[in-house]
Enzyme design. Structure first.
Site, short mmCIF file in Angstrom:
data_model
loop_
_atom_site.label_atom_id
_atom_site.label_comp_id
_atom_site.label_asym_id
_atom_site.label_seq_id
_atom_site.Cartn_x
_atom_site.Cartn_y
_atom_site.Cartn_z
N LYS A 246 0.71 -1.29 -0.04
CA LYS A 246 0.11 -0.24 0.09
C LYS A 246 0.88 1.27 0.01
CE LYS A 246 -2.73 0.73 3.55
NZ LYS A 246 -2.67 2.24 4.19
N ASP B 54 -6.70 1.29 0.63
CA ASP B 54 -6.95 1.28 1.95
C ASP B 54 -8.24 1.06 2.35
OD1 ASP B 54 -8.51 3.51 1.47
OD2 ASP B 54 -7.44 4.83 2.56
#
Ligand code: SF4
Length: 211
Positions: free
Chosen positions: A120, A138
């Site tokens: 991420k 997310d």
């Protein structure tokens, strides 16, 4: 969601947010990398408060190494998990100096080899600092992609791969920010603001709110 609806979905988000940006404050890829590492389980506001003191004092890997782990903690101790984050940032700085001449690499594998940097974080840096068409999934993006039917998936990686396949090319670079901001302010976790949502008619969420 049908392709024409996806096109319309992003066209509307773009119309209200023509130039979406991260809410983290940074002035270089390195500052963004540090801010993103600090932002795990912390708010952007809290991170910005800490980095507004840290970056004027140290904004390069060498400068943060010179602060040392204890010195760095003095700037970030208001942020959750600051002990582990300080350790990761110091080690990341050391590797950036040793392997990359003190620069942030524009390369997924090299980024993910840094402590505290997962897929991420690498996606955020590649997208936001370098303009690569990646999507860092997310909690907000995961929720919006599943609720709306835009890119359903059981894991963040599944959603990421689906988004990369289905988001119209013209919107891919900024899709990450549009989806985060939409999730943060409109399609909120507990009570989505469906009545005022600009993509309500395109969204297939079965439990839309009515007030
Ligand atoms: S209509 Fe509701 S559930 Fe669908 S995207 Fe908008 S806020 Fe989210």
């Amino acid at each position: 969601m049908k392709p024409a609806d996806r096109e319309e979905f992003f066209a509307r988000l773009k119309a209200v947010m023509p130039e979406p940006k991260t809410e983290l404050e940074y002035a270089s890829p390195f500052e963004l990398l540090v801010a993103v590492i600090l932002s795990a389980q912390a708010t952007d506001v809290g991170v910005n408060k800490a980095t507004s003191r840290l970056f004027p004092a140290a904004s390069t890997p060498r400068a943060i190494l010179a602060l040392g782990e204890e010195g760095l903690k003095d700037y970030i101790r208001t942020i959750g998990l600051f002990n582990a984050k300080a350790r990761n940032i110091i080690e990341t700085c050391r590797l950036l100096v040793e392997r990359h001449g003190g620069e942030v690499p524009r390369d997924r594998a090299a980024l993910e080899a840094l402590p505290g940097v997962g897929r991420k974080t690498a996606n955020v840096v590649l997208n936001t600092a370098f303009g690569e068409p990646t999507v860092a999934v997310d909690t907000h993006i995961f929720r919006v992609a599943n609720r709306t039917g835009l890119a359903p998936g059981k894991t963040p990686l599944q959603v990421e791969q689906k988004l990369l396949r289905v988001v119209p090319a013209a919107y891919l670079k900024d899709a990450h920010h549009w989806l985060i901001l939409h999730g943060r302010y409109t399609c909120k976790a507990r009570k989505p603001a469906c009545p005022e949502c600009i993509v309500r008619d395109l969204c297939s969420f079965k439990s839309k709110t009515s007030v």
